[in-house]
Design a protein around this motif. Structure first.
Motif, PDB file in Angstrom:
ATOM      1  N   ARG A 149       0.583  -1.989 -11.100  1.00  0.00           N
ATOM      2  CA  ARG A 149       1.507  -3.049 -10.682  1.00  0.00           C
ATOM      3  C   ARG A 149       0.799  -4.160  -9.899  1.00  0.00           C
ATOM      4  O   ARG A 149       1.155  -5.344  -9.992  1.00  0.00           O
ATOM      5  N   TYR A 150      -0.207  -3.785  -9.135  1.00  0.00           N
ATOM      6  CA  TYR A 150      -0.828  -4.743  -8.212  1.00  0.00           C
ATOM      7  C   TYR A 150      -2.168  -5.276  -8.711  1.00  0.00           C
ATOM      8  O   TYR A 150      -2.863  -5.992  -7.984  1.00  0.00           O
ATOM      9  N   LEU A 255      -4.681   5.265  -2.528  1.00  0.00           N
ATOM     10  CA  LEU A 255      -5.640   4.306  -3.081  1.00  0.00           C
ATOM     11  C   LEU A 255      -5.371   3.968  -4.545  1.00  0.00           C
ATOM     12  O   LEU A 255      -6.017   3.079  -5.102  1.00  0.00           O
ATOM     13  N   LEU A 256      -4.417   4.638  -5.168  1.00  0.00           N
ATOM     14  CA  LEU A 256      -4.092   4.336  -6.559  1.00  0.00           C
ATOM     15  C   LEU A 256      -3.636   2.893  -6.732  1.00  0.00           C
ATOM     16  O   LEU A 256      -3.880   2.272  -7.771  1.00  0.00           O
ATOM     17  N   ALA A 257      -2.989   2.346  -5.729  1.00  0.00           N
ATOM     18  CA  ALA A 257      -2.449   0.987  -5.826  1.00  0.00           C
ATOM     19  C   ALA A 257      -3.530  -0.071  -5.953  1.00  0.00           C
ATOM     20  O   ALA A 257      -3.239  -1.215  -6.313  1.00  0.00           O
ATOM     21  N   ALA A 258      -4.780   0.289  -5.675  1.00  0.00           N
ATOM     22  CA  ALA A 258      -5.863  -0.688  -5.723  1.00  0.00           C
ATOM     23  C   ALA A 258      -6.608  -0.684  -7.051  1.00  0.00           C
ATOM     24  O   ALA A 258      -7.458  -1.545  -7.286  1.00  0.00           O
ATOM     25  N   SER A 259      -6.343   0.281  -7.920  1.00  0.00           N
ATOM     26  CA  SER A 259      -7.039   0.347  -9.201  1.00  0.00           C
ATOM     27  C   SER A 259      -6.448  -0.651 -10.186  1.00  0.00           C
ATOM     28  O   SER A 259      -5.279  -1.022 -10.089  1.00  0.00           O
ATOM     29  N   SER A 260      -7.237  -1.063 -11.149  1.00  0.00           N
ATOM     30  CA  SER A 260      -6.734  -1.978 -12.168  1.00  0.00           C
ATOM     31  C   SER A 260      -5.847  -1.258 -13.178  1.00  0.00           C
ATOM     32  O   SER A 260      -4.781  -1.745 -13.539  1.00  0.00           O
ATOM     33  N   HIS A 261      -6.285  -0.090 -13.643  1.00  0.00           N
ATOM     34  CA  HIS A 261      -5.515   0.707 -14.598  1.00  0.00           C
ATOM     35  C   HIS A 261      -5.293   2.108 -14.043  1.00  0.00           C
ATOM     36  O   HIS A 261      -6.082   2.606 -13.238  1.00  0.00           O
ATOM     37  N   LEU A 262      -4.217   2.714 -14.512  1.00  0.00           N
ATOM     38  CA  LEU A 262      -3.873   4.082 -14.144  1.00  0.00           C
ATOM     39  C   LEU A 262      -3.932   4.957 -15.391  1.00  0.00           C
ATOM     40  O   LEU A 262      -3.650   4.489 -16.500  1.00  0.00           O
ATOM     41  N   LEU A 263      -4.288   6.214 -15.211  1.00  0.00           N
ATOM     42  CA  LEU A 263      -4.283   7.167 -16.319  1.00  0.00           C
ATOM     43  C   LEU A 263      -3.508   8.396 -15.875  1.00  0.00           C
ATOM     44  O   LEU A 263      -3.895   9.060 -14.912  1.00  0.00           O
ATOM     45  N   ALA A 264      -2.401   8.664 -16.569  1.00  0.00           N
ATOM     46  CA  ALA A 264      -1.597   9.846 -16.289  1.00  0.00           C
ATOM     47  C   ALA A 264      -1.853  10.887 -17.374  1.00  0.00           C
ATOM     48  O   ALA A 264      -1.872  10.558 -18.561  1.00  0.00           O
ATOM     49  N   ILE A 265      -2.062  12.122 -16.958  1.00  0.00           N
ATOM     50  CA  ILE A 265      -2.355  13.209 -17.887  1.00  0.00           C
ATOM     51  C   ILE A 265      -1.438  14.380 -17.585  1.00  0.00           C
ATOM     52  O   ILE A 265      -1.310  14.789 -16.427  1.00  0.00           O
ATOM     53  N   GLY A 266      -0.776  14.884 -18.605  1.00  0.00           N
ATOM     54  CA  GLY A 266       0.100  16.039 -18.460  1.00  0.00           C
ATOM     55  C   GLY A 266      -0.036  16.958 -19.654  1.00  0.00           C
ATOM     56  O   GLY A 266      -0.736  16.656 -20.627  1.00  0.00           O
ATOM     57  N   ARG A 267       0.675  18.076 -19.588  1.00  0.00           N
ATOM     58  CA  ARG A 267       0.665  19.047 -20.685  1.00  0.00           C
ATOM     59  C   ARG A 267       2.079  19.296 -21.156  1.00  0.00           C
ATOM     60  O   ARG A 267       3.024  19.286 -20.360  1.00  0.00           O
TER      61      ARG A 267
END
Length: 270
Positions: A149-150, A255-267
């Motif tokens: 988002r940011y 610190l997730l809010a400072a990353s450019s992209h996010l990667l979500a991983i689930g099963r």
């Protein structure tokens, strides 16, 4: 069954404006995104030769290293230009994340490394995730990338034009609405918060969901150095320090809010 309608703005952007095949190799932050995506996915992928469906896989940038790692990869993407290039790497066909042709439980892992951030409507994102869950085997891995988002706030600060009235207005709209309208230098896009992305995966029925900041909190330093004439050349030491910051930041969700992209991983449920 006809594919869901793709926005003409998105189709034009990827067919006529940008070369998606070079995006992750032509800049330092792109290379960082590529390297980190690889190392994060490799932690969760089943042992090769497993079957991976690369949904919205573009020109096959990620499919290439997956094939080299010994995986059987099928790629689907809504852009004909991408499919032509991806067929040099793996099996590739036109398709849409919201309506996959694959049978139920036919893949060991499903990757959506682009579709979610071009689906501004929640119902479309939910449908794309539901389709991923449908075609992955019980206990299989689903990985979904999102734009933070940011990220635009950090990017345009690094480019040194956030202080202009035009950019302030545009970025304020993204921060307020989470949507980029497709005008300007990018196409229609949705910007996630980390907790929102996790909820979307859990609502789709996935378990053990984790969210990672792909580039970490210092990525914009790479962009600042690369884009300002007269500054010192980008050093390998700086790149490695930014990479290290991304790895060290993983245990700290704030610190997730400072990353450019996010990667979500689930099963999927076994």
């Amino acid at each position: 069954m006809p594919l869901p309608e793709l926005s003409p703005v998105i189709a034009h952007f990827y067919s006529d404006v940008i070369d998606e095949g070079t995006r992750l190799s032509s800049s330092a932050d792109g290379r960082l995104e590529m390297l980190r995506t690889q190392e994060l996915l490799r932690r969760f992928l089943p042992v090769s030769p497993a079957r991976v469906l690369d949904v919205g896989g573009g020109t096959g940038v990620h499919a290439r290293w997956l094939v080299e790692d010994g995986y059987h990869v099928d790629l689907v993407d809504p852009i004909a230009r991408h499919i032509e290039q991806a067929r040099e790497v793996c099996s590739a066909s036109l398709g849409d994340a919201r309506s996959l042709a694959a049978p139920d439980a036919s893949y060991d892992a499903v990757h959506l490394l682009g579709p979610l951030y071009h689906l501004p409507d929640h119902a479309d994102r939910s449908q794309a995730l539901a389709e991923a869950v449908r075609v992955v085997r019980p206990g299989g891995v689903v990985a979904a990338a999102a734009i933070n988002r940011y990220s635009a706030l950090f990017e345009h600060t690094a480019l040194a034009h956030l202080h202009t009235e035009r950019l302030q207005g545009a970025i304020s709209k993204i921060l307020d609405s989470a949507v980029h309208d497709g005008r300007g230098g990018f196409t229609i896009a949705y910007f996630h918060r980390a907790e929102e992305l996790a909820v979307e995966l859990r609502d789709a029925g996935l378990v053990d969901v984790e969210v990672f900041g792909i580039e970490g909190p210092a990525w914009s330093q790479l962009k600042a150095v690369e884009h300002h004439p007269g500054t010192s050349a980008l050093s390998e030491s700086l790149f490695q320090s930014v990479l290290t910051a991304a790895r060290l930041a993983e245990p700290y969700p704030e610190l997730l809010a400072a990353s450019s992209h996010l990667l979500a991983i689930g099963r999927s449920r076994a």
